[in-house]
Design a protein around this motif. Structure first.
Motif, short mmCIF file in Angstrom:
data_model
loop_
_atom_site.label_atom_id
_atom_site.label_comp_id
_atom_site.label_asym_id
_atom_site.label_seq_id
_atom_site.Cartn_x
_atom_site.Cartn_y
_atom_site.Cartn_z
N LEU A 4 7.67 -41.93 -62.28
CA LEU A 4 6.58 -41.84 -61.30
C LEU A 4 6.18 -43.25 -60.83
CD1 LEU A 4 4.37 -40.39 -59.75
CD2 LEU A 4 3.01 -40.31 -61.87
N LEU A 5 6.05 -44.16 -61.77
CA LEU A 5 5.69 -45.54 -61.40
C LEU A 5 6.78 -46.14 -60.51
CD1 LEU A 5 3.79 -47.97 -61.70
CD2 LEU A 5 5.06 -48.61 -63.75
N ALA A 6 8.04 -45.95 -60.92
CA ALA A 6 9.14 -46.50 -60.13
C ALA A 6 9.09 -45.97 -58.70
CB ALA A 6 10.48 -46.14 -60.79
N GLN A 7 8.80 -44.69 -58.57
CA GLN A 7 8.75 -44.08 -57.23
C GLN A 7 7.57 -44.64 -56.42
OE1 GLN A 7 8.70 -39.80 -57.45
NE2 GLN A 7 7.94 -39.69 -55.33
N LEU A 8 6.40 -44.73 -57.04
CA LEU A 8 5.21 -45.25 -56.34
C LEU A 8 5.44 -46.69 -55.87
CD1 LEU A 8 2.34 -43.95 -58.64
CD2 LEU A 8 2.58 -43.47 -56.19
N LEU A 9 6.08 -47.49 -56.75
CA LEU A 9 6.28 -48.90 -56.41
C LEU A 9 7.36 -49.07 -55.34
CD1 LEU A 9 6.02 -50.44 -59.98
CD2 LEU A 9 4.30 -50.51 -58.19
N GLN A 27 10.12 -51.66 -65.86
CA GLN A 27 10.28 -51.52 -64.40
C GLN A 27 10.79 -52.81 -63.78
OE1 GLN A 27 8.11 -49.33 -65.60
NE2 GLN A 27 8.89 -47.58 -64.46
N LEU A 28 10.23 -53.93 -64.26
CA LEU A 28 10.66 -55.22 -63.71
C LEU A 28 12.11 -55.49 -64.06
CD1 LEU A 28 7.88 -57.87 -64.30
CD2 LEU A 28 8.96 -57.26 -62.15
N LYS A 29 12.45 -55.21 -65.33
CA LYS A 29 13.83 -55.45 -65.79
C LYS A 29 14.82 -54.61 -64.99
CE LYS A 29 13.53 -57.09 -70.55
NZ LYS A 29 13.60 -56.71 -71.96
N ALA A 65 -11.23 -62.41 -58.59
CA ALA A 65 -10.69 -63.70 -58.15
C ALA A 65 -9.47 -63.54 -57.24
CB ALA A 65 -10.32 -64.55 -59.37
N VAL A 66 -9.03 -62.31 -57.02
CA VAL A 66 -7.87 -62.11 -56.14
C VAL A 66 -8.31 -62.37 -54.70
CG1 VAL A 66 -6.18 -60.41 -55.32
CG2 VAL A 66 -6.84 -60.44 -57.72
N GLU A 67 -7.56 -63.22 -53.99
CA GLU A 67 -8.09 -63.75 -52.73
C GLU A 67 -7.82 -62.88 -51.50
OE1 GLU A 67 -6.64 -67.73 -52.73
OE2 GLU A 67 -8.31 -68.42 -53.98
N ARG A 68 -7.22 -61.72 -51.69
CA ARG A 68 -7.04 -60.85 -50.52
C ARG A 68 -7.29 -59.40 -50.94
NH1 ARG A 68 -0.90 -59.07 -49.46
NH2 ARG A 68 -2.15 -57.36 -48.65
N ASN A 69 -7.42 -58.53 -49.96
CA ASN A 69 -7.64 -57.12 -50.26
C ASN A 69 -6.37 -56.31 -50.02
OD1 ASN A 69 -10.20 -57.71 -50.94
ND2 ASN A 69 -11.17 -56.73 -49.18
N PHE A 70 -6.28 -55.19 -50.70
CA PHE A 70 -5.09 -54.32 -50.62
C PHE A 70 -5.53 -52.91 -50.22
CE2 PHE A 70 -4.19 -57.76 -53.48
CZ PHE A 70 -2.88 -58.12 -53.17
N SER A 71 -4.58 -52.15 -49.68
CA SER A 71 -4.93 -50.76 -49.35
C SER A 71 -4.65 -49.85 -50.56
CB SER A 71 -4.14 -50.28 -48.13
OG SER A 71 -2.77 -50.43 -48.36
N ARG A 72 -3.87 -50.39 -51.53
CA ARG A 72 -3.51 -49.56 -52.67
C ARG A 72 -3.37 -50.41 -53.92
NH1 ARG A 72 2.16 -46.21 -52.60
NH2 ARG A 72 1.21 -44.17 -52.64
N ILE A 73 -3.96 -49.96 -55.00
CA ILE A 73 -3.70 -50.59 -56.31
C ILE A 73 -3.00 -49.55 -57.17
CG2 ILE A 73 -4.72 -51.56 -58.41
CD1 ILE A 73 -7.06 -52.54 -56.75
N VAL A 74 -1.88 -49.92 -57.77
CA VAL A 74 -1.17 -49.02 -58.69
C VAL A 74 -1.27 -49.60 -60.09
CG1 VAL A 74 1.06 -47.98 -59.27
CG2 VAL A 74 0.45 -48.33 -56.87
N TYR A 75 -1.80 -48.80 -61.01
CA TYR A 75 -2.07 -49.32 -62.35
C TYR A 75 -1.61 -48.32 -63.42
CZ TYR A 75 -4.98 -50.89 -66.37
OH TYR A 75 -5.41 -51.29 -67.59
N VAL A 104 -1.73 -44.39 -63.36
CA VAL A 104 -0.52 -43.64 -63.74
C VAL A 104 -0.45 -43.60 -65.26
CG1 VAL A 104 2.01 -43.59 -63.59
CG2 VAL A 104 0.67 -44.56 -61.71
N GLY A 105 -0.08 -42.44 -65.80
CA GLY A 105 0.06 -42.37 -67.26
C GLY A 105 0.64 -41.05 -67.70
N SER A 106 1.19 -41.03 -68.91
CA SER A 106 1.65 -39.77 -69.47
C SER A 106 0.48 -39.15 -70.24
CB SER A 106 2.85 -40.01 -70.39
OG SER A 106 2.48 -40.96 -71.36
N LYS A 107 0.70 -37.94 -70.74
CA LYS A 107 -0.38 -37.17 -71.36
C LYS A 107 -1.08 -37.94 -72.49
CE LYS A 107 -0.74 -32.54 -73.29
NZ LYS A 107 0.15 -31.48 -73.78
N ASN A 108 -0.28 -38.63 -73.32
CA ASN A 108 -0.88 -39.29 -74.49
C ASN A 108 -1.49 -40.66 -74.18
OD1 ASN A 108 1.34 -40.85 -74.12
ND2 ASN A 108 2.28 -40.48 -76.12
#
Ligand code: SAM
Length: 339
Positions: A4-9, A27-29, A65-75, A104-108
């Motif tokens: 799900l995260l991979a798809q959203l990103l 995901q980064l790797k 401290a983040v210097e710009r705004n975003f339309s979406r945050i994925v966490y 984003v998260g799994s059940k546990n």
């Protein structure tokens, strides 16, 4: 790895902020295409993102401290509740009007509860979508940007002096933030016998809030100590403790001490990490041992403490001339490793 995260990103544009703790490493790797900005509280993750051509920020989830705004945050939600509540509380600081926070998260992972809490904070109804075994909680800002009550984040951003730490500074967001680690306390008991009595250069590898550095400095106030950690909260706390105790040395961000010059230190002290977020990263002890051996002078030595089920003696073979078990007690083993 979260599909799900991979798809959203992969579906994101430049207007997306990915808040990535250690659980996002896979995901980064995997090298997924991501065109937005990544913010991590882990130095190695911010570095890996930059190397992959992703704009990266390194901070203790300091969204203000983040210097710009975003339309979406994925966490993908962190393991620590205080960190998740802090992100939900402060996400609006870097969202455009009508921007959304997606948890984003799994059940546990506690995602169902977080979805409810985020909905309260964003003043909207809960919008939790199931994707196979994972969930996404969508939280859009109201057009008038009104927010509900703050969640209890244990004053996430505040450094505080703690009695159980003998008045040292600490904060949520770092390993075992409100107690002295049993293994570290055991390790420190061996310092007076095994450390040089004259001034020396020490490396506190994976320093946390700096407990081991403080114990070194008590025994030898002329020691020069470099303390390094991967975690932004740990670095903030450790720097405050260095400043408050007048320790000679510096606190630096790093990945297992890889940026410390070879052959530059007389002593390494270390209680290496074992658990990484929801995963267990097997090679961390090996990397800490290899970097300790590399950083030490030819006549230097390292003092390590590990859980008793970690085969440290075997792992240290070939890296050190002499490996001595100093103590085995309370589920921990303390070793002296001579170069
Ligand atoms: C078991 S704790 C010990 C903390 C501290 N030395 C103490 O005795 O309280 C391990 C530390 O290693 C840090 N760590 C984890 N991965 C790391 C990495 N790749 N590079 C540097 N430090 C890391 C963690 O943030 C944590 O502070």
């Amino acid at each position: 790895m979260s599909t799900l995260l991979a798809q959203l990103l992969s579906d994101s544009d430049q207007d997306t902020l990915w808040i990535a703790d250690e659980n996002s490493k896979a995901q980064l790797k995997a090298g997924l295409p991501f065109r937005g900005t990544l913010l991590s509280n882990r130095w190695d993750i911010a570095q890996a993102a930059e190397q992959a051509g992703i704009t990266a920020l390194f901070s203790d989830f300091d969204l203000g401290a983040v210097e710009r705004n975003f339309s979406r945050i994925v966490y993908p939600v962190s393991k620590e509740k205080a960190a998740v509540h802090h992100v939900i509380n402060t996400a609006a600081a870097c969202l455009h009007a009508n921007g959304e926070l997606i948890l984003v998260g799994s059940k546990n992972s506690g995602i169902k509860t977080y979805a409810q809490k985020a909905a309260q904070r964003f003043g909207r109804g809960k919008n939790l979508q199931k994707h196979g075994t994972e969930y996404a909680s969508h939280n859009q800002l109201n057009s008038d940007a009104t927010l509900g009550a703050l969640l209890d984040d244990s004053n996430y951003r505040t450094l505080r002096k703690l009695d159980p730490l003998n008045g040292l500074f600490s904060k949520p967001g770092l390993f075992g933030w409100n107690k002295v680690d049993v293994g570290s306390a055991q390790l420190a008991q061996h310092f007076s016998k095994h450390l040089p009595k004259t001034p020396f250069n020490a490396l506190d590898l994976g320093c946390g809030f700096g407990y081991l550095s403080i114990q070194l400095a008590h025994l030898n106030p002329d020691a020069h100590i470099v303390a390094t950690d991967n975690n932004a909260a740990a670095l903030l706390a450790c720097q405050s403790n260095f400043d408050a105790s007048g320790i000679k040395g510096e606190v630096i961000a790093g990945d297992a001490g890889a940026q410390i010059a070879s052959g530059s230190v007389d002593v390494v002290v270390c209680n290496p990490p074992f658990h990484q977020g929801f995963q267990v990263e097997g090679d961390l002890t090996d990397r800490f041992l290899a970097e300790a051996a590399r950083a030490l002078r030819t006549d230097g030595s390292a003092l390590f403490v590990v859980n008793e089920f970690i085969p440290l003696a075997r792992k240290a073979e070939g890296l050190f001339r002499d490996v001595s078990l100093l103590e085995k007690a309370k589920g921990f083993c303390v070793f002296r490793l001579a170069k």
